[in-house]
Design a protein around this motif. Structure first.
Motif, PDB file in Angstrom:
ATOM      1  N   LEU A 201       0.897  -1.225  -0.134  1.00 22.00           N
ATOM      2  CA  LEU A 201      -0.003   0.053  -0.028  1.00 22.00           C
ATOM      3  C   LEU A 201       0.840   1.428  -0.088  1.00 22.00           C
ATOM      4  CD1 LEU A 201      -2.854  -1.021   2.373  1.00 22.00           C
ATOM      5  CD2 LEU A 201      -3.015  -0.882  -0.129  1.00 22.00           C
ATOM      6  N   GLY A 202       2.218   1.157  -0.227  1.00 24.55           N
ATOM      7  CA  GLY A 202       3.135   2.340  -0.184  1.00 24.55           C
ATOM      8  C   GLY A 202       3.427   2.915   1.047  1.00 24.55           C
ATOM      9  N   LEU A 203       3.292   2.118   2.233  1.00 25.99           N
ATOM     10  CA  LEU A 203       3.496   2.500   3.545  1.00 25.99           C
ATOM     11  C   LEU A 203       4.857   1.867   4.185  1.00 25.99           C
ATOM     12  CD1 LEU A 203      -0.328   1.819   5.031  1.00 25.99           C
ATOM     13  CD2 LEU A 203       0.953   4.069   4.364  1.00 25.99           C
ATOM     14  N   PRO A 204       5.622   2.302   5.187  1.00 27.84           N
ATOM     15  CA  PRO A 204       6.777   1.641   5.854  1.00 27.84           C
ATOM     16  C   PRO A 204       6.210   0.190   6.293  1.00 27.84           C
ATOM     17  CG  PRO A 204       6.170   3.892   6.600  1.00 27.84           C
ATOM     18  CD  PRO A 204       5.003   3.697   5.847  1.00 27.84           C
ATOM     19  N   ALA A 289     -10.737  -3.752   5.294  1.00 29.97           N
ATOM     20  CA  ALA A 289     -11.538  -2.906   4.035  1.00 29.97           C
ATOM     21  C   ALA A 289     -11.509  -1.662   4.504  1.00 29.97           C
ATOM     22  CB  ALA A 289     -12.546  -3.704   3.979  1.00 29.97           C
ATOM     23  N   ARG A 290     -12.175  -1.466   5.738  1.00 30.03           N
ATOM     24  CA  ARG A 290     -12.128   0.007   6.121  1.00 30.03           C
ATOM     25  C   ARG A 290     -10.833   0.643   6.237  1.00 30.03           C
ATOM     26  NH1 ARG A 290     -17.538   0.713   9.674  1.00 30.03           N
ATOM     27  NH2 ARG A 290     -16.549   2.921  10.029  1.00 30.03           N
ATOM     28  N   TRP A 291      -9.906   0.224   6.822  1.00 30.96           N
ATOM     29  CA  TRP A 291      -8.741   0.739   6.742  1.00 30.96           C
ATOM     30  C   TRP A 291      -8.173   1.221   5.321  1.00 30.96           C
ATOM     31  CZ3 TRP A 291      -5.332  -2.269  10.795  1.00 30.96           C
ATOM     32  CH2 TRP A 291      -4.731  -1.303  12.011  1.00 30.96           C
ATOM     33  N   SER A 292      -8.509   0.212   4.326  1.00 28.24           N
ATOM     34  CA  SER A 292      -7.989   0.756   2.999  1.00 28.24           C
ATOM     35  C   SER A 292      -8.999   1.489   2.272  1.00 28.24           C
ATOM     36  CB  SER A 292      -7.541  -0.525   2.426  1.00 28.24           C
ATOM     37  OG  SER A 292      -8.759  -1.425   2.056  1.00 28.24           O
ATOM     38  N   ASN A 293     -10.031   1.994   2.952  1.00 29.72           N
ATOM     39  CA  ASN A 293     -11.049   2.647   2.221  1.00 29.72           C
ATOM     40  C   ASN A 293     -11.557   1.732   1.117  1.00 29.72           C
ATOM     41  OD1 ASN A 293     -12.564   5.191   2.203  1.00 29.72           O
ATOM     42  ND2 ASN A 293     -11.284   5.905   0.630  1.00 29.72           N
ATOM     43  N   ASP A 294     -11.850   0.625   1.422  1.00 29.14           N
ATOM     44  CA  ASP A 294     -12.413  -0.520   0.215  1.00 29.14           C
ATOM     45  C   ASP A 294     -11.543  -0.632  -0.757  1.00 29.14           C
ATOM     46  OD1 ASP A 294     -14.596  -0.957   1.863  1.00 29.14           O
ATOM     47  OD2 ASP A 294     -15.899   0.683   0.734  1.00 29.14           O
ATOM     48  N   VAL A 295     -10.122  -0.224  -0.697  1.00 27.84           N
ATOM     49  CA  VAL A 295      -9.558  -0.847  -1.847  1.00 27.84           C
ATOM     50  C   VAL A 295      -9.157  -2.338  -1.820  1.00 27.84           C
ATOM     51  CG1 VAL A 295      -6.988  -1.168  -2.657  1.00 27.84           C
ATOM     52  CG2 VAL A 295      -7.840   1.350  -1.806  1.00 27.84           C
ATOM     53  N   LEU A 339      -6.561   5.022   5.476  1.00 29.83           N
ATOM     54  CA  LEU A 339      -5.099   5.297   5.302  1.00 29.83           C
ATOM     55  C   LEU A 339      -4.990   6.269   4.528  1.00 29.83           C
ATOM     56  CD1 LEU A 339      -4.001   1.515   5.155  1.00 29.83           C
ATOM     57  CD2 LEU A 339      -3.794   2.841   7.180  1.00 29.83           C
ATOM     58  N   PRO A 340      -3.836   7.142   4.690  1.00 35.41           N
ATOM     59  CA  PRO A 340      -3.623   8.186   3.563  1.00 35.41           C
ATOM     60  C   PRO A 340      -3.293   7.671   2.331  1.00 35.41           C
ATOM     61  CG  PRO A 340      -1.778   7.937   5.161  1.00 35.41           C
ATOM     62  CD  PRO A 340      -2.865   7.359   5.782  1.00 35.41           C
ATOM     63  N   SER A 341      -2.783   6.617   2.061  1.00 35.02           N
ATOM     64  CA  SER A 341      -2.227   6.204   0.990  1.00 35.02           C
ATOM     65  C   SER A 341      -3.527   5.557  -0.071  1.00 35.02           C
ATOM     66  CB  SER A 341      -1.249   5.003   0.918  1.00 35.02           C
ATOM     67  OG  SER A 341      -1.884   3.837   1.591  1.00 35.02           O
ATOM     68  N   CYS A 342      -4.870   5.435   0.683  1.00 36.42           N
ATOM     69  CA  CYS A 342      -5.975   4.926  -0.046  1.00 36.42           C
ATOM     70  C   CYS A 342      -7.102   6.136  -0.160  1.00 36.42           C
ATOM     71  CB  CYS A 342      -6.472   3.736   0.817  1.00 36.42           C
ATOM     72  SG  CYS A 342      -5.405   2.389   0.923  1.00 36.42           S
ATOM     73  N   THR A 343      -6.705   7.252   0.080  1.00 32.59           N
ATOM     74  CA  THR A 343      -7.666   8.382   0.089  1.00 32.59           C
ATOM     75  C   THR A 343      -6.994   9.577  -0.843  1.00 32.59           C
ATOM     76  OG1 THR A 343      -7.095   9.346   2.072  1.00 32.59           O
ATOM     77  CG2 THR A 343      -8.846   7.897   2.137  1.00 32.59           C
ATOM     78  N   SER A 344      -7.811  10.183  -1.337  1.00 30.83           N
ATOM     79  CA  SER A 344      -7.564  11.654  -2.155  1.00 30.83           C
ATOM     80  C   SER A 344      -8.785  12.512  -2.105  1.00 30.83           C
ATOM     81  CB  SER A 344      -7.290  11.223  -3.395  1.00 30.83           C
ATOM     82  OG  SER A 344      -8.237  10.688  -4.275  1.00 30.83           O
ATOM     83  N   THR A 345      -8.551  13.582  -2.641  1.00 26.89           N
ATOM     84  CA  THR A 345      -9.593  14.649  -3.067  1.00 26.89           C
ATOM     85  C   THR A 345     -10.601  13.811  -3.790  1.00 26.89           C
ATOM     86  OG1 THR A 345      -8.336  15.672  -4.667  1.00 26.89           O
ATOM     87  CG2 THR A 345      -8.137  16.720  -2.448  1.00 26.89           C
ATOM     88  N   SER A 346     -10.333  13.305  -4.644  1.00 22.62           N
ATOM     89  CA  SER A 346     -11.249  12.552  -5.633  1.00 22.62           C
ATOM     90  C   SER A 346     -11.842  11.253  -5.031  1.00 22.62           C
ATOM     91  CB  SER A 346     -10.810  12.075  -7.001  1.00 22.62           C
ATOM     92  OG  SER A 346      -9.686  11.340  -6.933  1.00 22.62           O
ATOM     93  N   SER A 349     -12.513   9.440   2.349  1.00 20.30           N
ATOM     94  CA  SER A 349     -12.898   8.349   3.188  1.00 20.30           C
ATOM     95  C   SER A 349     -14.223   8.129   3.270  1.00 20.30           C
ATOM     96  CB  SER A 349     -12.354   8.730   4.484  1.00 20.30           C
ATOM     97  OG  SER A 349     -12.584   7.609   5.531  1.00 20.30           O
ATOM     98  N   LYS A 350     -14.717   6.781   3.111  1.00 20.39           N
ATOM     99  CA  LYS A 350     -16.018   6.444   3.089  1.00 20.39           C
ATOM    100  C   LYS A 350     -16.406   6.169   4.425  1.00 20.39           C
ATOM    101  CE  LYS A 350     -15.353   4.051  -1.410  1.00 20.39           C
ATOM    102  NZ  LYS A 350     -15.335   2.702  -2.042  1.00 20.39           N
ATOM    103  N   TYR A 351     -15.730   6.238   5.450  1.00 17.83           N
ATOM    104  CA  TYR A 351     -16.100   5.639   6.635  1.00 17.83           C
ATOM    105  C   TYR A 351     -15.590   6.730   8.011  1.00 17.83           C
ATOM    106  CZ  TYR A 351     -16.513   1.286   4.366  1.00 17.83           C
ATOM    107  OH  TYR A 351     -17.021   0.328   3.245  1.00 17.83           O
ATOM    108  N   PRO A 352     -16.341   6.838   8.752  1.00 20.76           N
ATOM    109  CA  PRO A 352     -15.901   7.592   9.882  1.00 20.76           C
ATOM    110  C   PRO A 352     -15.038   6.773  11.016  1.00 20.76           C
ATOM    111  CG  PRO A 352     -18.062   7.059  10.577  1.00 20.76           C
ATOM    112  CD  PRO A 352     -17.698   6.151   8.848  1.00 20.76           C
ATOM    113  N   PRO A 353     -14.063   7.471  11.474  1.00 20.43           N
ATOM    114  CA  PRO A 353     -13.220   6.577  12.373  1.00 20.43           C
ATOM    115  C   PRO A 353     -13.930   5.836  13.424  1.00 20.43           C
ATOM    116  CG  PRO A 353     -12.211   9.003  11.992  1.00 20.43           C
ATOM    117  CD  PRO A 353     -13.785   8.777  11.433  1.00 20.43           C
TER     118      PRO A 353
END
Length: 369
Positions: A201-204, A289-295, A339-346, A349-353
């Motif tokens: 996912l492009g994370l450490p 799935a939630r962490w990955s914003n459904d990626v 996760l920041p690598s799974c979200t963008s302006t377009s 996030s689909k889910y509240p924390p």
């Protein structure tokens, strides 16, 4: 990396739609292309040894990409080359079978009684897994078509609040010792796979380490007793109804009987996930799935009865089945947010924390009677 496994599996893919049948190699097709059709649907088979033995991040990313791609397209992978020896798995199955053979009154004395603890014995008919979040609807489903299985739930030992419910050593010799060792071994596999997911996912690589280190997992021993086919013909009846899992990953160990079916996310049809010796079936859960914003896909799956043995002209008997599921969870106080690598302006996030505990305890409370 897709691998060869056992002499009878010669090609580079395993097709879940036809148990133990092997199609010609499909070198030019991708997983994304194959899963669009039921006739070519497959669960990827990945050699995790290559990740553990890699000498560079680039080598690790190659395997990480395969794992991430499997969870993106299917939600499931078969994992080989892991650290769990076959003899270890065999011993856990043996001790599990011995436990379920104990008298019912002995098992009932260890009954599950608290969704926060999530420990203890669950008798046949008490659980009804489903995708529903409505407690009343789940209760109605459970009354109409309960899952035909029994289970034993084991959490981490030495929890500050909740204790595991162990049978007496005289009733189940070496049961506790065997399960605690297996619990720790599965946690180590979970940690390694989550490292690969972070890279993919492009994370450490260590991104998830301090979010899963408290071992708030659940080891579930499952026994599906023999059952007359007539009892499985009712509306909604199954050995375990269609559901998703709640945590990050599930590590599933199957016996040779089979019965697990995975929904093709693209066609919505169920396909067999037949046992492959020496592998772990690994699937992504709701919180990953939630962490990955459904990626990643938390894919529906169920357990159906295998072919029955005919006992008279109108009735058959399905054989007993055993499985062992290790439900991997984040720390119960971990905040699950996209996760920041799974979200963008377009793609916001689909889910509240929410915390792991909020989600899992809520689902468990509705699942059990």
């Amino acid at each position: 990396m897709l691998v060869l496994l056992r002499p009878f599996i010669r090609q580079i893919v395993f097709r879940a739609a036809r148990p133990h049948s092997i199609a010609a190699p499909r070198c030019r097709s991708t997983l994304a292309e194959d899963v669009r059709s039921d006739s070519t649907f497959r669960i990827p088979l990945i050699d995790f040894a290559a990740y553990k033995q890699a000498t560079s991040l680039a080598e690790k990313r190659c395997i990480a990409d395969d794992i991430v791609n499997g969870f993106k397209e299917v939600g499931f992978v078969y994992l080989t080359g892991h650290v769990i020896e076959p003899k270890t798995v065999d011993r856990v199955f043996q001790k599990s079978a011995e436990f379920f053979q104990l008298p019912q009154e002995t098992k009932a004395g260890l009954a599950w009684d608290d969704p926060k603890a999530n420990r203890g014995y669950v008798q046949v008919g008490r659980e009804r897994v489903t995708t529903s979040l409505d407690a009343a609807e789940i209760a109605a489903l459970r009354a109409k078509a309960p899952d035909t299985k029994e289970s034993m739930e084991i959490g981490r030992e030495n929890h500050p609040v909740f204790n595991n419910k162990w049978p007496q050593e005289t009733d189940a010799p070496e049961f506790k010792q065997t399960m605690l060792h297996f619990f720790q071994t599965c946690h180590e596999v979970h940690t390694m796979v989550m490292k690969s997911i972070a890279l993919g996912l492009g994370l450490p690589e260590d991104f998830f380490d301090n979010k899963i280190d408290r071992q708030d997992h659940n080891l579930r021993l499952l026994s599906y007793p023999p059952i007359r086919t007539s009892l499985l013909l009712g509306d909604g009846q199954a050995r375990a109804g269609a559901h998703t899992d709640y945590g990050t990953l599930t590590l599933l160990f199957q016996d040779s009987i089979g019965g697990l079916e995975v929904q093709n996310p693209h066609t919505k049809h169920y396909q067999p996930a037949s046992p492959i010796p020496g592998t772990i079936v690994v699937n992504a859960g709701d919180l990953l799935a939630r962490w990955s914003n459904d990626v990643f896909r938390s894919t529906l799956h169920r357990v159906v009865a295998p072919p029955a043995i005919k006992i008279n002209a109108t009735e058959g008997m399905t054989p007993a089945r055993q499985s062992i599921a290790f439900f991997c969870n984040p720390n119960f106080d971990a905040i699950i947010e996209s996760l920041p690598s799974c979200t963008s302006t377009s793609n916001p996030s689909k889910y509240p924390p929410l915390t792991t505990e909020q989600y899992i305890v809520g689902r468990l409370a509705a699942t059990y009677s």
